[in-house]
Design an enzyme around this catalytic site. Structure first.
Site, PDB file in Angstrom:
ATOM      1  N   HIS A 169       1.525   4.322  -2.838  1.00 51.82           N
ATOM      2  CA  HIS A 169       1.768   5.897  -2.864  1.00 51.82           C
ATOM      3  C   HIS A 169       3.120   6.212  -3.256  1.00 51.82           C
ATOM      4  O   HIS A 169       3.364   7.199  -3.843  1.00 51.82           O
ATOM      5  CB  HIS A 169       1.724   6.099  -1.259  1.00 51.82           C
ATOM      6  CG  HIS A 169       0.443   6.258  -0.837  1.00 51.82           C
ATOM      7  ND1 HIS A 169      -0.756   7.028  -1.334  1.00 51.82           N
ATOM      8  CD2 HIS A 169      -0.134   5.855   0.464  1.00 51.82           C
ATOM      9  CE1 HIS A 169      -1.840   6.816  -0.733  1.00 51.82           C
ATOM     10  NE2 HIS A 169      -1.649   6.131   0.319  1.00 51.82           N
TER      11      HIS A 169
ATOM     12  N   HIS B 111       3.377   6.494  -6.960  1.00 49.43           N
ATOM     13  CA  HIS B 111       2.503   7.791  -7.365  1.00 49.43           C
ATOM     14  C   HIS B 111       3.526   9.047  -7.258  1.00 49.43           C
ATOM     15  O   HIS B 111       3.394   9.832  -8.127  1.00 49.43           O
ATOM     16  CB  HIS B 111       1.471   8.095  -6.410  1.00 49.43           C
ATOM     17  CG  HIS B 111       0.389   8.898  -6.859  1.00 49.43           C
ATOM     18  ND1 HIS B 111      -0.835   9.198  -5.882  1.00 49.43           N
ATOM     19  CD2 HIS B 111       0.017   9.321  -8.064  1.00 49.43           C
ATOM     20  CE1 HIS B 111      -1.622  10.029  -6.842  1.00 49.43           C
ATOM     21  NE2 HIS B 111      -1.003  10.153  -8.074  1.00 49.43           N
TER      22      HIS B 111
ATOM     23  N   HIS C 125       1.024  -1.239   0.002  1.00 45.05           N
ATOM     24  CA  HIS C 125       0.067   0.169  -0.099  1.00 45.05           C
ATOM     25  C   HIS C 125       0.883   1.357  -0.193  1.00 45.05           C
ATOM     26  O   HIS C 125       0.558   2.169  -0.806  1.00 45.05           O
ATOM     27  CB  HIS C 125      -1.014   0.051   1.086  1.00 45.05           C
ATOM     28  CG  HIS C 125      -1.827   1.215   1.256  1.00 45.05           C
ATOM     29  ND1 HIS C 125      -3.223   1.405   1.039  1.00 45.05           N
ATOM     30  CD2 HIS C 125      -1.501   2.172   1.954  1.00 45.05           C
ATOM     31  CE1 HIS C 125      -3.561   2.327   1.261  1.00 45.05           C
ATOM     32  NE2 HIS C 125      -2.662   3.202   1.822  1.00 45.05           N
ATOM     33  N   GLU C 126       1.723   1.309   0.899  1.00 39.50           N
ATOM     34  CA  GLU C 126       2.743   2.478   1.094  1.00 39.50           C
ATOM     35  C   GLU C 126       3.674   2.551  -0.292  1.00 39.50           C
ATOM     36  O   GLU C 126       3.902   3.645  -0.529  1.00 39.50           O
ATOM     37  CB  GLU C 126       3.452   2.365   2.401  1.00 39.50           C
ATOM     38  CG  GLU C 126       2.604   2.531   3.594  1.00 39.50           C
ATOM     39  CD  GLU C 126       1.550   3.736   3.417  1.00 39.50           C
ATOM     40  OE1 GLU C 126       2.002   4.831   2.958  1.00 39.50           O
ATOM     41  OE2 GLU C 126       0.562   3.389   4.103  1.00 39.50           O
TER      42      GLU C 126
END
Length: 696
Positions: free
Chosen positions: A484, A487, A480-481
């Site tokens: 990010h 991104h 998940h991190e």
């Protein structure tokens, strides 16, 4: 004069590394040279520089145009951005009493610096002139988007208010900055002050890896030779899941949910009451009936009604599933001869037992195959397949703690793309949770600027000779991190304020939650889930049982999240006076939605840092679920292509989602990737909540 100010004055005459060009690899911060007392003089200089730059734009005698106003604003504040990034990274990931003392001063000074800028009538007048003439300026794409976002940002900050309202808004902003810092310091204080020693008799049911991590945590706190449980979620959740000692589960659970609500010096109740009252007042000054109405206008959701509609649509089947699961867990307790009612500190323990019985799977069986290093490799490898990125570890880049690792990231042509820092282990100096942030954002305004991206987690550290082993939830958090992080790393925009994760809150979780899907794909697990001792791949039987067990206990997981999201919405839609007694408000709202007594919210108000340590997720915690509708639907594009690394789909994902930052409307970006709007049923399917039968 405060001690922080005295030290700042003492260092101001010395060479300050925060004010010099950095002679380090990739011009990264020289962390070993930076002391807490260096920040205030650096901020003073940064504030002065930025104020002068803004004054020059404001008093420019020439007619406003895009370059002398909007681009000039984008170019301003470089030193402030640089110093702030280092400071806030350290405050969150490696704080100290001295740094936290400086933080109190900085948060107030930051508000006092930004208030006159964001409410500058002359500056806003220049921006507004351009905004009103935007159709005639010949702006397209990113430039037009930047003008619209700049106007919106200043307008929503109160730049169009009368002078009396601006003065009051400035006072509110200063006070909220102080209260947000106070909230986070209180929470960290309660987490640092509590631990529970595990004697030999206290370890029934706990895995060897958990006990090893508990020993490492004790060592970190100067308790050599002992083993402790701390209030880090990475300790609490596995303890509640596996400890056979019901009395100790109760003790740990109650300490965890009481953080910030102990009636001590770290109590957050009064802080919450004041924050909510000030947010309501600020929204009304800006012409909105509630803070939620103000916040959500500038989001994909647009209105509180749209948010409530999504949350309530999911709440009913999730609650029904949770109630069925509750009855099954109570039956298990009775079958085992227990003469007690299921309590919140029992749920994870008996759910794990039920999962073992029904799905023949438990986390302890798979953890030896989920070493941290292998999961990092898996996350990197997926990025290589999807986006052509490669990762090379660098030992020559300065770090803020010996545990931090750094990788240089290159694109498919071999060109430098980014730096990526991973800070994975829990320690007392780090706030709880997991997050991504940056030390430098990508932009092309004045030449190519490559991003410097951080992932910070709180995994349990292995002992000497033993690696850190992750639970499936931990492994999902890592992906998940890293989503990010991608991104930020893949950002390809011209202007810094549109870079990377500078998007609507209810869109920012799409790249991260979407990336979680690859962590649980069989071909990824077969390659990277290897036993930490033997190197053997994950047995196919265990893999199939893991995949089958993924939707187990989803009623619980969905209910604990939704309760927090619904409470956040109620805090910010009801009058602030309704929550003058925070505990009573919490209880009343939970009763209203029929919250099962055996499940606690994922975040009780007093520890809800997402919405009270700052306002980034205030009235916006729903964003995770709003984004999950998109991420579940988006992964379907790869499934429909029959290849989880399909080059054409990955190319659209790269171009339309990961690299475009805030340079386009998020709904437009999603449709460009998927070819249509997302379908909400994808979320219910993913969580196994479609067609949930009625609970008895």
């Amino acid at each position: 004069m405060s001690e922080a100010k005295e030290k700042a004055q003492a260092v101001s005459a010395q060479a300050n590394p925060l004010l010099r060009p950095w002679q380090t690899p990739f011009e990264t911060p020289p962390f070993a040279e930076i002391a807490p007392e260096m920040f205030l003089p650096a901020f003073e200089q940064a504030f002065a520089d930025h104020a002068a730059e803004i004054a020059a734009i404001t008093h420019d005698p020439s007619q406003p145009d895009f370059d002398n106003t909007i681009t000039a604003i984008e170019r301003s504040g470089k030193l402030l951005t640089k110093v702030s990034a280092v400071f806030h990274a350290l405050v969150s990931a490696h704080s100290s009493p001295a740094l936290l003392e400086v933080d109190k001063e900085v948060s107030l000074r930051m508000a006092r610096h930004w208030n006159p800028i964001m409410m500058n009538a002359v500056l806003f007048g220049r921006i507004a002139q351009l905004y009103e003439r935007r159709a005639t300026l010949g702006l397209t794409g990113e430039r037009l988007r930047l003008l619209e976002r700049t106007y919106t940002r200043f307008h929503r900050a109160g730049a169009g208010l009368d002078e009396a309202a601006k003065t009051r808004m400035a006072e509110i902003n200063e006070r909220l900055a102080h209260l947000g810092t106070t909230f986070s310091h209180h929470l960290l204080g309660d987490e640092q002050e509590w631990s529970m020693e595990l004697g030999e008799a206290d370890r029934d049911g706990l895995s060897e890896s958990f006990v090893a991590a508990a020993r490492a945590a004790a060592e970190e706190r100067g308790l050599s030779g002992k083993a402790i449980v701390t209030l880090s979620r990475s300790f609490v959740e596995p303890f509640l899941k596996t400890s056979a000692r019901r009395d100790l589960r109760e003790k740990v659970y109650k300490a965890f949910i009481a953080r910030g609500d102990n009636g001590n010096a770290n109590d957050n109740n009064a802080t919450i009451v004041e924050i909510l009252a000030l947010r309501e007042e600020s929204a009304r000054l800006l012409g909105y009936p509630t803070f939620a109405a103000y916040r959500l206008e500038d989001s994909m959701a647009k209105t509180p009604q749209a948010v409530r509609g999504l949350l309530e649509r999911v709440w009913k089947p999730a609650r029904e599933r949770a109630l069925k699961d509750r009855d099954a867990l109570q039956d298990m307790i009775v079958e085992e001869g227990g003469n007690f009612a299921l309590a919140p500190w029992d749920w994870r323990y008996y759910a794990e037992k039920l999962r073992q019985a029904k799905a023949n799977f438990d986390d302890a069986a798979i953890k030896p195959y989920l070493s941290l290093d292998h999961m990092i490799e898996a996350a990197f490898d997926c990025a290589t397949h999807l986006f052509g990125l490669t990762f090379e570890e660098r030992k020559d880049v300065p770090v803020w703690h010996p545990d931090v690792r750094v990788w240089e990231v290159r694109d498919r042509t071999g060109k430098h793309k980014a730096l990526f820092y991973g800070d994975y282990f829990a320690r007392p100096s780090k706030r709880s949770g997991a997050w991504m942030t940056s030390l430098r954002d990508q932009q092309r305004l004045d030449g190519e600027v490559a991003p410097v991206i951080l992932n910070v987690c709180n995994f349990s550290k292995g002992t000497e000779g033993e690696p850190s082993l992750l639970s499936p939830d931990d492994a999902r958090t890592l992906f998940h991190e890293f989503g990010h992080g991608l991104h930020g790393m893949l950002s390809d925009v011209l202007f810094p304020s549109l870079s990377g994760t500078s998007v609507f809150t209810d869109f920012v979780e799409l790249p991260s939650q979407l990336y979680e899907h690859w962590q649980e794909q069989p071909q990824v697990l077969r390659q990277f889930a290897r036993h930490y001792q033997t190197g053997e791949p994950l047995p196919d039987d265990l893999l199939q049982r893991f995949l089958a067990a993924r939707k187990f206990n989803q009623g619980f997981a969905t209910v604990e999240f939704l309760a927090s999201a619904l409470l956040d919405l109620e805090f910010h839609t009801q009058p602030a006076s309704a929550s003058a007694d925070v505990r009573a408000f919490e209880q009343r709202e939970l009763e209203k939605i029929g919250m099962p007594a055996e499940i606690a919210m994922r975040h009780r108000p007093q520890q809800f840092g997402h919405i009270f340590s700052g306002d980034h997720y205030a009235a916006g915690y729903y964003s995770y679920m709003w984004s999950e509708v998109m991420d579940a639907d988006a992964f379907g594009a790869f499934e429909e292509a029959g290849n989880i690394f399909d080059p054409a789909v990955a190319g659209r994902l790269h171009r339309d989602i990961y690299s475009s930052g805030g340079s386009r409307d998020p709904e437009e970006a999603y449709i460009a990737f998927r070819g249509r709007e997302p379908e909400a049923d994808a979320l219910l399917r993913r969580r196994g909540l479609l067609d949930v039968p009625e609970a008895a």
